[in-house]
Write a protein that holds these residues in place. Structure first.
Motif, PDB file in Angstrom:
ATOM      1  N   PRO A 138      10.148  -8.563 -29.981  1.00 41.44           N
ATOM      2  CA  PRO A 138      11.444  -7.894 -29.791  1.00 41.44           C
ATOM      3  C   PRO A 138      12.572  -8.448 -30.668  1.00 41.44           C
ATOM      4  CG  PRO A 138      10.377  -8.209 -27.671  1.00 41.44           C
ATOM      5  CD  PRO A 138       9.558  -8.964 -28.685  1.00 41.44           C
ATOM      6  N   GLN A 139      12.454  -9.705 -31.109  1.00 39.72           N
ATOM      7  CA  GLN A 139      13.471 -10.317 -31.959  1.00 39.72           C
ATOM      8  C   GLN A 139      13.226 -10.066 -33.454  1.00 39.72           C
ATOM      9  OE1 GLN A 139      11.799 -12.236 -29.413  1.00 39.72           O
ATOM     10  NE2 GLN A 139      13.409 -11.406 -28.104  1.00 39.72           N
ATOM     11  N   GLY A 140      12.137  -9.378 -33.796  1.00 43.28           N
ATOM     12  CA  GLY A 140      11.882  -9.026 -35.194  1.00 43.28           C
ATOM     13  C   GLY A 140      10.985  -9.982 -35.959  1.00 43.28           C
ATOM     14  N   LYS A 141      10.296 -10.879 -35.253  1.00 39.63           N
ATOM     15  CA  LYS A 141       9.372 -11.820 -35.909  1.00 39.63           C
ATOM     16  C   LYS A 141       7.935 -11.314 -35.814  1.00 39.63           C
ATOM     17  CE  LYS A 141      12.340 -15.151 -36.782  1.00 39.63           C
ATOM     18  NZ  LYS A 141      12.775 -15.390 -38.130  1.00 39.63           N
ATOM     19  N   ILE A 142       7.179 -11.541 -36.860  1.00 37.05           N
ATOM     20  CA  ILE A 142       5.765 -11.172 -36.856  1.00 37.05           C
ATOM     21  C   ILE A 142       5.002 -12.193 -36.013  1.00 37.05           C
ATOM     22  CG2 ILE A 142       3.677 -10.905 -38.267  1.00 37.05           C
ATOM     23  CD1 ILE A 142       5.564  -9.957 -40.535  1.00 37.05           C
ATOM     24  N   ILE A 143       4.305 -11.710 -34.979  1.00 35.29           N
ATOM     25  CA  ILE A 143       3.549 -12.608 -34.102  1.00 35.29           C
ATOM     26  C   ILE A 143       2.042 -12.408 -34.252  1.00 35.29           C
ATOM     27  CG2 ILE A 143       5.420 -12.901 -32.445  1.00 35.29           C
ATOM     28  CD1 ILE A 143       3.844 -10.917 -30.596  1.00 35.29           C
ATOM     29  N   TYR A 144       1.630 -11.364 -34.947  1.00 33.85           N
ATOM     30  CA  TYR A 144       0.202 -11.102 -35.171  1.00 33.85           C
ATOM     31  C   TYR A 144       0.087 -10.267 -36.430  1.00 33.85           C
ATOM     32  CZ  TYR A 144      -4.504  -9.193 -34.626  1.00 33.85           C
ATOM     33  OH  TYR A 144      -5.816  -8.834 -34.847  1.00 33.85           O
ATOM     34  N   GLN A 145      -0.942 -10.570 -37.199  1.00 39.65           N
ATOM     35  CA  GLN A 145      -1.223  -9.747 -38.369  1.00 39.65           C
ATOM     36  C   GLN A 145      -2.699  -9.837 -38.712  1.00 39.65           C
ATOM     37  OE1 GLN A 145       1.257  -8.828 -41.976  1.00 39.65           O
ATOM     38  NE2 GLN A 145       0.143 -10.604 -42.711  1.00 39.65           N
ATOM     39  N   GLU A 146      -3.287  -8.681 -38.901  1.00 39.74           N
ATOM     40  CA  GLU A 146      -4.654  -8.607 -39.414  1.00 39.74           C
ATOM     41  C   GLU A 146      -4.643  -7.664 -40.608  1.00 39.74           C
ATOM     42  OE1 GLU A 146      -9.201  -7.153 -38.340  1.00 39.74           O
ATOM     43  OE2 GLU A 146      -7.576  -6.620 -36.980  1.00 39.74           O
ATOM     44  N   VAL A 147      -4.923  -8.204 -41.778  1.00 35.19           N
ATOM     45  CA  VAL A 147      -5.190  -7.381 -42.948  1.00 35.19           C
ATOM     46  C   VAL A 147      -6.710  -7.278 -42.971  1.00 35.19           C
ATOM     47  CG1 VAL A 147      -5.012  -7.158 -45.447  1.00 35.19           C
ATOM     48  CG2 VAL A 147      -3.120  -8.169 -44.140  1.00 35.19           C
ATOM     49  N   VAL A 148      -7.221  -6.094 -42.685  1.00 38.82           N
ATOM     50  CA  VAL A 148      -8.658  -5.913 -42.513  1.00 38.82           C
ATOM     51  C   VAL A 148      -9.368  -6.256 -43.826  1.00 38.82           C
ATOM     52  CG1 VAL A 148     -10.467  -4.269 -41.888  1.00 38.82           C
ATOM     53  CG2 VAL A 148      -8.264  -4.208 -40.720  1.00 38.82           C
ATOM     54  N   SER A 149     -10.389  -7.097 -43.734  1.00 34.07           N
ATOM     55  CA  SER A 149     -11.042  -7.603 -44.944  1.00 34.07           C
ATOM     56  C   SER A 149     -11.735  -6.514 -45.754  1.00 34.07           C
ATOM     57  CB  SER A 149     -12.025  -8.727 -44.598  1.00 34.07           C
ATOM     58  OG  SER A 149     -13.003  -8.247 -43.697  1.00 34.07           O
ATOM     59  N   GLU A 150     -12.350  -5.547 -45.103  1.00 32.08           N
ATOM     60  CA  GLU A 150     -12.984  -4.410 -45.792  1.00 32.08           C
ATOM     61  C   GLU A 150     -12.258  -3.152 -45.336  1.00 32.08           C
ATOM     62  OE1 GLU A 150     -14.663  -1.573 -47.711  1.00 32.08           O
ATOM     63  OE2 GLU A 150     -15.311  -3.593 -48.257  1.00 32.08           O
ATOM     64  N   ILE A 151     -11.579  -2.505 -46.266  1.00 37.37           N
ATOM     65  CA  ILE A 151     -10.708  -1.368 -45.953  1.00 37.37           C
ATOM     66  C   ILE A 151     -11.436  -0.259 -45.194  1.00 37.37           C
ATOM     67  CG2 ILE A 151      -9.278   0.461 -46.991  1.00 37.37           C
ATOM     68  CD1 ILE A 151      -8.595  -1.598 -49.213  1.00 37.37           C
ATOM     69  N   THR A 152     -12.734  -0.136 -45.392  1.00 35.41           N
ATOM     70  CA  THR A 152     -13.485   0.952 -44.742  1.00 35.41           C
ATOM     71  C   THR A 152     -13.913   0.625 -43.318  1.00 35.41           C
ATOM     72  OG1 THR A 152     -15.582   0.174 -45.662  1.00 35.41           O
ATOM     73  CG2 THR A 152     -14.347   1.806 -46.972  1.00 35.41           C
ATOM     74  N   THR A 153     -13.482  -0.523 -42.777  1.00 34.00           N
ATOM     75  CA  THR A 153     -13.852  -0.885 -41.404  1.00 34.00           C
ATOM     76  C   THR A 153     -12.616  -0.898 -40.499  1.00 34.00           C
ATOM     77  OG1 THR A 153     -13.646  -3.265 -41.819  1.00 34.00           O
ATOM     78  CG2 THR A 153     -15.812  -2.280 -42.175  1.00 34.00           C
ATOM     79  N   GLU A 154     -12.849  -0.793 -39.199  1.00 31.28           N
ATOM     80  CA  GLU A 154     -11.770  -0.764 -38.216  1.00 31.28           C
ATOM     81  C   GLU A 154     -11.225  -2.167 -37.959  1.00 31.28           C
ATOM     82  OE1 GLU A 154     -12.538   1.918 -34.749  1.00 31.28           O
ATOM     83  OE2 GLU A 154     -14.471   2.183 -35.770  1.00 31.28           O
ATOM     84  N   PRO A 155      -9.980  -2.248 -37.494  1.00 32.64           N
ATOM     85  CA  PRO A 155      -9.410  -3.552 -37.147  1.00 32.64           C
ATOM     86  C   PRO A 155      -9.978  -4.060 -35.829  1.00 32.64           C
ATOM     87  CG  PRO A 155      -7.871  -1.818 -36.566  1.00 32.64           C
ATOM     88  CD  PRO A 155      -9.037  -1.152 -37.262  1.00 32.64           C
ATOM     89  N   ASN A 156      -9.590  -5.273 -35.483  1.00 29.39           N
ATOM     90  CA  ASN A 156     -10.001  -5.894 -34.228  1.00 29.39           C
ATOM     91  C   ASN A 156      -9.040  -5.431 -33.118  1.00 29.39           C
ATOM     92  OD1 ASN A 156     -10.580  -7.535 -32.043  1.00 29.39           O
ATOM     93  ND2 ASN A 156     -10.750  -9.394 -33.256  1.00 29.39           N
ATOM     94  N   TYR A 157      -9.381  -4.320 -32.481  1.00 31.78           N
ATOM     95  CA  TYR A 157      -8.516  -3.748 -31.439  1.00 31.78           C
ATOM     96  C   TYR A 157      -8.281  -4.729 -30.307  1.00 31.78           C
ATOM     97  CZ  TYR A 157      -9.862   0.658 -33.693  1.00 31.78           C
ATOM     98  OH  TYR A 157     -10.103   1.644 -34.599  1.00 31.78           O
ATOM     99  N   GLN A 158      -9.333  -5.408 -29.884  1.00 28.80           N
ATOM    100  CA  GLN A 158      -9.222  -6.286 -28.712  1.00 28.80           C
ATOM    101  C   GLN A 158      -8.242  -7.428 -28.941  1.00 28.80           C
ATOM    102  OE1 GLN A 158     -10.701  -5.163 -25.845  1.00 28.80           O
ATOM    103  NE2 GLN A 158      -9.200  -6.606 -25.035  1.00 28.80           N
ATOM    104  N   ALA A 159      -8.207  -7.971 -30.161  1.00 24.86           N
ATOM    105  CA  ALA A 159      -7.280  -9.062 -30.458  1.00 24.86           C
ATOM    106  C   ALA A 159      -5.835  -8.589 -30.276  1.00 24.86           C
ATOM    107  CB  ALA A 159      -7.503  -9.575 -31.879  1.00 24.86           C
ATOM    108  N   VAL A 160      -5.562  -7.353 -30.653  1.00 21.22           N
ATOM    109  CA  VAL A 160      -4.219  -6.792 -30.479  1.00 21.22           C
ATOM    110  C   VAL A 160      -3.928  -6.582 -29.004  1.00 21.22           C
ATOM    111  CG1 VAL A 160      -2.751  -4.789 -30.938  1.00 21.22           C
ATOM    112  CG2 VAL A 160      -4.239  -5.685 -32.748  1.00 21.22           C
TER     113      VAL A 160
END
Length: 164
Positions: A138-160
């Motif tokens: 809420p204060q504008g800081k990044i608290i999580y980031q996943e740049v997916v290693s292989e663009i053709t695959t889905e991110p880690n939904y559960q981690a989010v």
């Protein structure tokens, strides 16, 4: 970490932001061409899903998954950002029943991609955004980031989702 597309490394324009960095506030057009701000302090958590194009199966799946989960989240805004034109985004949302998140386009100036370091600079996907998920507090800081290693695959939904 450098993402790959079909196993081949791709370069990204700019610098990828890190956990703890301030999330730049960017104004992007939504599917109805109204301006929406993403990043910065908003008083709510922001889950920012970044996809190359809603016209691909993996991007569509990621958007549908977060649309379903967004309805369950408290004090959170969920965004999907791509380079798709707002008209195509609107058609996608209508066809797929996407109603619980905001779909935004970075097609005008690619400002989001450049400031967040997620704009693909080479390969067949040059000019699109790489696949990523960013959570801004809420204060504008990044608290999580996943740049997916292989663009053709889905991110880690559960981690989010585990953060909520």
């Amino acid at each position: 970490m450098k993402p790959t597309f079909q196993g081949n490394p791709v370069s990204l324009a700019g610098n990828i932001l890190n956990i703890g960095d301030s999330a730049p506030e960017i104004t992007l057009p939504s599917k109805d061409l109204s301006d929406v701000k993403v990043g910065g302090a908003s008083g709510k958590y922001q889950i920012i899903n970044v996809v190359p194009s809603l016209d691909t199966g993996v991007c569509a799946m990621q958007t549908k998954k977060f649309n379903t989960e967004a309805a369950k989240l408290q004090n959170a805004q969920v965004f999907v950002i791509s380079m798709d034109l707002p008209f195509a985004q609107g058609r996608f949302c209508s066809t797929e029943g996407i109603e619980n998140l905001s779909v935004l386009s970075d097609f005008r100036s690619k400002e989001f991609g450049k400031k967040y370091g997620l704009l693909i600079d080479d390969s067949a996907l040059r000019g699109l955004l790489t696949r990523a998920v960013i959570i801004v507090d809420p204060q504008g800081k990044i608290i999580y980031q996943e740049v997916v290693s292989e663009i053709t695959t889905e991110p880690n939904y559960q981690a989010v989702l585990d953060l909520f």
